[in-house]
Design an enzyme around this catalytic site. Structure first.
Site, PDB file in Angstrom:
ATOM      1  N   SER A 183      -5.566   0.324  -6.519  1.00  0.00           N
ATOM      2  CA  SER A 183      -6.545   1.252  -7.094  1.00  0.00           C
ATOM      3  C   SER A 183      -5.832   2.531  -7.500  1.00  0.00           C
ATOM      4  O   SER A 183      -4.784   2.885  -6.935  1.00  0.00           O
ATOM      5  CB  SER A 183      -7.633   1.576  -6.059  1.00  0.00           C
ATOM      6  N   TYR A 229     -10.462   4.601   2.429  1.00  0.00           N
ATOM      7  CA  TYR A 229     -10.255   3.671   1.313  1.00  0.00           C
ATOM      8  C   TYR A 229      -8.934   3.987   0.622  1.00  0.00           C
ATOM      9  O   TYR A 229      -8.128   3.076   0.345  1.00  0.00           O
ATOM     10  CB  TYR A 229     -11.411   3.770   0.321  1.00  0.00           C
TER      11      TYR A 229
END
Length: 260
Positions: free
Chosen positions: A140, A153
């Site tokens: 990501s 995250y």
């Protein structure tokens, strides 16, 4: 002319919906035989039936919870060698660091990091033996630039990037390729869990990536020496700027970063 991925065996984790489903579909359109893992049997079965009807390739589903990392080696024994592994399964929660429970923290690392590493360890010996293979890890942009309310995250995605970069160097003489995919927000069900109040989606919805376009880009680089896919271009530019001028980016982007 034969399709580029004809009869390549591709294992895709987290394939019951979202980006994983679309990667599976476009891989099958290129002639690949696909193995789909996920927790939701009904969704996996629906993806399988669509692929069988439209692509006429082999498609197998395995109902499996990625957080059960101790079971991955056993599951792999039923799968056998694969040509490409797409480590796509993952989830996030947009919460302040102090508000995230220990249980959620452990679960996020089990799925996003330990599951990815364990699947990779399972498939690598066969790939190395035949001097061919491709590990594709879905990371990501959050692994390159952290923002408030996504500390855990972001930590998992930083871990994925660190692991992938080291692994790539370890495998450079083996014929096995390693690619990381670093997308910004994608229009998928990811945000039903991550962004339960809907504020983040409301703020960035118009900039969200189309899952089909991301999936097609990933399929297009399969079995090539592509180091990274970074999307969208402008967000990757911000990430690069952050590596050089972190304080400046944090100051300028403070208001935008808090829109979660």
């Amino acid at each position: 002319m034969a399709k580029r991925l004809q009869h390549k065996k591709i294992l895709i984790t987290g394939a019951s919906g979202g980006l994983g489903e679309r990667i599976a579909y476009f891989s099958a359109k290129e002639g690949a035989d696909v193995i789909l893992t996920g927790r939701r049997k009904d969704r996996l079965e629906a993806v399988k039936q669509k692929i069988l009807a439209e692509c006429h390739v082999e498609c197998r589903i395995i109902v499996f919870d990625m957080s059960q990392t101790e079971e991955i080696d056993t599951v792999f024994q039923t799968v056998g060698p694969v040509d490409i592994l797409v480590n796509n399964a993952g989830f996030g929660l947009f919460e302040l660091a102090l508000e995230t429970s220990i249980e959620d923290m452990k679960s996020m690392f089990e799925v996003n990091v330990f599951g990815l590493i364990t699947w990779t360890r399972a498939v690598l010996p066969d790939m190395i033996a035949k001097k061919s293979g491709h590990i594709i890890n879905i990371a990501s942009q959050a692994g390159k630039i952290s923002t408030p309310k996504s500390s855990l995250y972001a930590a998992t995605k930083h871990a994925v990037l660190g692991y992938s970069n080291s692994l790539r160097m370890e495998l450079v003489e083996t014929g096995v390729k390693v690619t990381t995919v670093n997308p910004g927000p994608i229009k998928t069900d990811f945000f039903k869990l991550a962004d339960q109040n809907g504020e983040y989606v409301k703020s960035v919805g118009k900039w969200m990536l189309d899952p089909d376009q991301v999936a097609q880009k990933i399929v297009s680089i399969m079995m090539t020496n592509k180091r990274e896919i970074n999307l969208p271009v402008w967000m990757n530019g911000v990430s690069k700027l952050y590596q050089v001028f972190p304080s400046l980016v944090e100051k300028i982007g403070r208001n935008a970063f808090y829109k979660k």
